[in-house]
Design a protein around this motif. Structure first.
Motif, PDB file in Angstrom:
ATOM      1  N   SER A 201       3.122 -37.629  85.840  1.00 35.22           N
ATOM      2  CA  SER A 201       2.564 -37.670  86.997  1.00 35.22           C
ATOM      3  C   SER A 201       1.789 -38.715  87.366  1.00 35.22           C
ATOM      4  O   SER A 201       1.927 -39.485  88.511  1.00 35.22           O
TER       5      SER A 201
ATOM      6  N   ARG B 168       7.203 -25.527 103.435  1.00 34.67           N
ATOM      7  CA  ARG B 168       5.783 -25.705 103.123  1.00 34.67           C
ATOM      8  C   ARG B 168       5.035 -25.928 102.140  1.00 34.67           C
ATOM      9  O   ARG B 168       4.012 -26.783 101.932  1.00 34.67           O
ATOM     10  N   ILE B 169       5.533 -25.391 100.912  1.00 31.49           N
ATOM     11  CA  ILE B 169       5.295 -25.865  99.634  1.00 31.49           C
ATOM     12  C   ILE B 169       5.201 -27.175  99.396  1.00 31.49           C
ATOM     13  O   ILE B 169       4.168 -28.074  98.683  1.00 31.49           O
ATOM     14  N   PHE B 170       6.405 -27.692  99.605  1.00 33.68           N
ATOM     15  CA  PHE B 170       6.674 -29.211  99.180  1.00 33.68           C
ATOM     16  C   PHE B 170       5.670 -30.339 100.100  1.00 33.68           C
ATOM     17  O   PHE B 170       5.414 -31.383  99.611  1.00 33.68           O
TER      18      PHE B 170
ATOM     19  N   ALA C 220       2.730 -29.142 101.228  1.00 33.41           N
ATOM     20  CA  ALA C 220       1.511 -29.232 100.718  1.00 33.41           C
ATOM     21  C   ALA C 220       1.461 -30.303  99.319  1.00 33.41           C
ATOM     22  O   ALA C 220       0.173 -30.690  99.234  1.00 33.41           O
ATOM     23  N   ALA C 221       2.248 -30.084  98.613  1.00 32.46           N
ATOM     24  CA  ALA C 221       2.264 -31.015  97.333  1.00 32.46           C
ATOM     25  C   ALA C 221       2.067 -32.441  97.917  1.00 32.46           C
ATOM     26  O   ALA C 221       1.690 -33.029  96.976  1.00 32.46           O
TER      27      ALA C 221
ATOM     28  N   ARG D  18      -1.674 -32.974  99.612  1.00 30.81           N
ATOM     29  CA  ARG D  18      -2.831 -32.535  98.934  1.00 30.81           C
ATOM     30  C   ARG D  18      -3.747 -33.573  98.367  1.00 30.81           C
ATOM     31  O   ARG D  18      -3.128 -34.698  98.113  1.00 30.81           O
TER      32      ARG D  18
END
Lengths: 181, 294
Positions: free
Chosen positions: A92, A170-172, A174-175, A178
């Motif tokens: 990451s 929305r999940i992607f 937010a990732a 963030r």
């Protein structure tokens, strides 16, 4: 209590609560690693470089991308370091700092895998393979195998979708947006 | 006794490992395990999410955990990778309040799941028990020699391992041996097949896969039994190209434990499941059908 010293060591600890400094170079991780024969730095060498602050050497190594996340090292480490978790963090960090990946096909695979989920909410073999072939520019790889898999029904021509795709988006989102604390 | 579970099939079980999904449903029905499939479940993100984006690796499974929470049941999973990711997400979300809130906001639901996440192999071997399974066996499989292959994610990390050991587990051994199958000893039960690199670095993966097959041959087995769709696909896909580079010509079938259970219990559909395999277990089946196993 050992304290993390180098920047990358601290960053790993903040993400995973793992302390690379606990490593005393017993090489048990390297001995049991199934992919070590293909790595440019062995797992214990990664830990050593991290403690010496050799960020670039670690983050541009092939090792972080060839690690198969089998977690053999993590269950065998006598000091209880989750080495596979450290590898996750290093991958990451390497992407976030925009280092050129030492294994571009491996990163192309991960990007394809996640792009497929972003689009459909599921993993669909034809979508994954299609995007991967475009990103990796390996159009002709495994053509014969692919044909056989289609014939056997292993690759389904029609992809499956999650109905509520707005939540996947929305999940992607937010990732992506963030703020790392 | 009946068992009730919320069921997360996972992408493979409706795609490349459809025979695993179908055999799971059939075996569960026979054994009185009632499954309520999660409505509109999504992919857990598997290796690619946890290798490149920590938030995704927790938020994608979290949506499924939120769906499971609503059912009030424990959650049953059959894919080893899904099992690992769902457990990892649950452990982290339930202990990290900040992350839990962040994820709640993104998915618009509460991802705190208090139930247990179980793998089907665990339920069959450790809840139902091999003694009970023996009562259902109709077909004599004695003479088939098999090695159990656990791969990585059923036994690692230790926190989520339901097997009796991370280095030398015997859960799957005990199950297939209860079916009359001769379990051969080998040291590669939990060695990695390199599944996550199967498309991107198949040169590396071929070496790993061929070593696993060579060891299976040396043990005297003619079948590999697994509980992971990634391992099964990878072992089947990558053993053929090895022909050119390695002395051994590999044609060893790899089947799911649910398939061999269905076969032993003579459940409807087992012939269809086995037809979907890239490496046909047909020669082995012919031996069974003719009664001349061994």
């Amino acid at each position: 209590m050992l304290t993390s010293v180098t920047r990358i060591e601290k960053e790993i600890e903040a993400r995973t609560e793992e302390k690379a400094r606990l490593c005393y170079q017993c090489k048990k991780c390297a001995a049991g690693c199934p992919v070590s024969f293909a790595m440019d730095l062995l797992p214990h060498e990664i830990m050593n470089c991290v403690c010496r602050g050799m960020d670039e050497r670690v983050l541009t190594s092939s090792t972080i991308w060839l690690c198969a996340a089998c977690e053999t090292c993590s269950v065998r480490c006598p000091n209880g370091i989750d080495i596979a978790g450290v590898m996750d963090a290093l991958r990451s960090i390497s992407l976030e700092r925009h280092y050129p990946p030492a294994e571009p096909h491996v990163t192309a695979f991960h990007r394809s895998f996640l792009a497929g989920i972003r689009g459909t909410g599921r993993t669909n073999e034809p979508v994954l393979i299609g995007i991967y072939k475009l990103l990796s520019r390996r159009l002709l790889d495994d053509i014969g195998l692919g044909a056989k898999m289609i014939a056997k029904g292993k690759i389904k021509p029609v992809p499956r979708f999650v109905k509520d795709r707005s939540v996947i988006r929305r999940i992607f989102k937010a990732a992506k947006t963030r703020v790392r604390t | 006794m009946t068992y009730n579970y919320a069921y997360f099939p996972g992408c493979s079980q409706v795609g490349s490992a459809e025979e695993y999904g179908l055999s799971t449903l059939t075996v569960c029905k026979k054994l009185g395990i009632e499954l309520a499939e999660l409505q509109d479940w999504n992919c857990c993100g598997a290796s690619s999410a946890h290798m490149t984006d920590e938030f995704l690796s927790f938020a994608l499974p979290a949506r499924n955990l939120a769906l499971a929470r609503k059912t009030g049941l424990d959650l049953l999973v059959v894919c080893a990778a899904c099992y690992s990711r769902m457990n990892a997400a649950k452990a982290r979300i339930n202990s990290d309040k900040g992350l839990c809130e962040e994820i709640s906001e993104a998915i618009g639901a509460n991802p705190l799941f208090e139930g247990r996440i179980r793998h089907l192999l665990d339920v069959i071997v450790n809840d139902i028990g091999v003694a009970e399974i023996k009562k259902h066996v109709k077909k004599d499989l004695s003479g088939i020699k098999a090695v159990p292959y656990y791969g990585c994610l059923l036994v690692r990390p230790r926190e989520f391992c339901f097997c009796d050991s991370t280095e030398n587990p015997t859960d799957l051994d005990r199950l297939i041996s209860a079916l009359g199958v001769e379990v051969r000893k080998w040291s590669y039960k939990t060695d990695c097949c390199g599944g996550s690199l199967s498309l991107s670095r198949n040169d590396i993966v071929q070496k790993l896969v061929n070593r696993i097959f060579e060891e299976a041959f040396k043990s005297g087995a003619d079948l590999i039994v697994t509980a992971c769709p990634m391992c099964q696909a990878n072992l089947e896909m990558r053993q053929r190209p090895g022909k050119l580079r390695f002395k051994l010509v590999h044609h060893m079938p790899v089947v799911y434990f649910t398939e061999i259970l269905g076969l032993a219990m003579e459940l409807e559909g087992w012939r269809e499941w086995l037809k979907a395999h890239l490496i046909s277990p047909k020669p082995l089946l012919e031996k069974i059908d003719s009664g001349g196993v061994g």
